[in-house]
Design a protein around this motif. Sequence first.
Motif, PDB file in Angstrom:
ATOM      1  N   ASP A  70       1.036  -0.868   0.284  1.00 45.96           N
ATOM      2  CA  ASP A  70      -0.225   0.246  -0.511  1.00 45.96           C
ATOM      3  C   ASP A  70       0.961   1.367  -0.037  1.00 45.96           C
ATOM      4  O   ASP A  70       1.622   1.601   1.117  1.00 45.96           O
ATOM      5  N   ILE A  71       0.697   1.730  -1.328  1.00 45.10           N
ATOM      6  CA  ILE A  71       1.899   2.735  -1.125  1.00 45.10           C
ATOM      7  C   ILE A  71       1.588   4.092  -0.228  1.00 45.10           C
ATOM      8  O   ILE A  71       2.176   4.905   0.316  1.00 45.10           O
ATOM      9  N   GLY A  72      -0.328   4.316  -0.429  1.00 46.82           N
ATOM     10  CA  GLY A  72      -0.261   5.154   0.863  1.00 46.82           C
ATOM     11  C   GLY A  72      -0.569   5.471   1.810  1.00 46.82           C
ATOM     12  O   GLY A  72       0.355   6.454   2.077  1.00 46.82           O
ATOM     13  N   MET A  73      -0.039   4.165   2.214  1.00 47.04           N
ATOM     14  CA  MET A  73      -0.142   3.882   4.356  1.00 47.04           C
ATOM     15  C   MET A  73       1.790   3.694   3.418  1.00 47.04           C
ATOM     16  O   MET A  73       1.945   4.180   5.081  1.00 47.04           O
ATOM     17  N   TYR A  74       2.152   3.790   3.010  1.00 39.82           N
ATOM     18  CA  TYR A  74       3.639   3.876   3.200  1.00 39.82           C
ATOM     19  C   TYR A  74       4.097   4.690   3.355  1.00 39.82           C
ATOM     20  O   TYR A  74       4.888   5.198   4.148  1.00 39.82           O
ATOM     21  N   ALA A  75       3.987   5.837   2.280  1.00 36.19           N
ATOM     22  CA  ALA A  75       4.395   7.010   1.768  1.00 36.19           C
ATOM     23  C   ALA A  75       3.632   7.665   3.674  1.00 36.19           C
ATOM     24  O   ALA A  75       4.647   8.899   4.056  1.00 36.19           O
ATOM     25  N   ALA A  76       2.302   8.224   3.511  1.00 30.59           N
ATOM     26  CA  ALA A  76       1.808   8.329   5.038  1.00 30.59           C
ATOM     27  C   ALA A  76       2.630   8.144   6.949  1.00 30.59           C
ATOM     28  O   ALA A  76       3.156   8.931   7.237  1.00 30.59           O
ATOM     29  N   GLY A  77       3.112   6.202   6.573  1.00 30.19           N
ATOM     30  CA  GLY A  77       4.007   6.203   7.683  1.00 30.19           C
ATOM     31  C   GLY A  77       5.299   6.682   7.613  1.00 30.19           C
ATOM     32  O   GLY A  77       5.870   7.328   8.466  1.00 30.19           O
TER      33      GLY A  77
END
Length: 253
Positions: free
Chosen positions: A142-149
């Motif tokens: 999940d790139i979105g979750m990865y980037a947010a984290g």
Amino acid sequence: MKGIRVIAGREVRSLFLSPLAWVVLAVVEFLLGYMFLAQVELFLRVQPRLAGMDNAPGVTEVVVAELFRNGAVIALIIAPILTMRLISEERRNQTLTLLFSAPVSMLEIVLGKYLGVMIFFGAMWGMVACMPLALYIGGQLDIGMYAAGLMGGILLTGAFCAAGLYISTLTIYPAVAAISSFGLLLLLWVVDWAGKSGDTVVGNVLAYMSILHHYESLMEGVFSSADVLYYLLFIALFLILSVRRLDARRLPH
């Protein structure tokens, strides 16, 4: 801007010319690498059971989020160690007067030292960020979750360093600065625990004050401008306090 670059470059060189930075990076990457592989092994072990569940957590929730959480804990430990020397060591070595006499403002001194230590942590988080990308080759990430984290980890570390820099302006003893910084950051880490079983209003206030509460939201992939604004205001507050503290020290001279 030139003064900021010069001071930041000086801080980065002093860090990487000493064994401290390399030892810290090596230990951090070894620990996080071990934890990452352990989480991957755990995910592979439970994956058959997760396959039959509705809305089962994926590799990003089980492996990547846990890696970033572990990275935040390690940053909490090492940020006071690296920021303790930023100003207090200058005062102890009586070189702070040289900085005061240089054609740079207090803001440039503070921003330069802050940027210097953040470059180090940027390198640390950059290496940490490379680990989950290996999962992108063989699975769903999940790139979105990865980037947010990842963004949350960098903002959280930035808050740690800003607070540590301010504490470093208050004493000539680096060890005292490190212990005081860790105590303050740990208090802000757990401050919302006291309100979880009490009054709702008090609990909400303590939750907003908690430096961890806003990070957890980003770790869940929920990007909120309120969380980002919290960290930016936190960083700005302690940098401004650092500038005012140095201004107060320069006035008698």
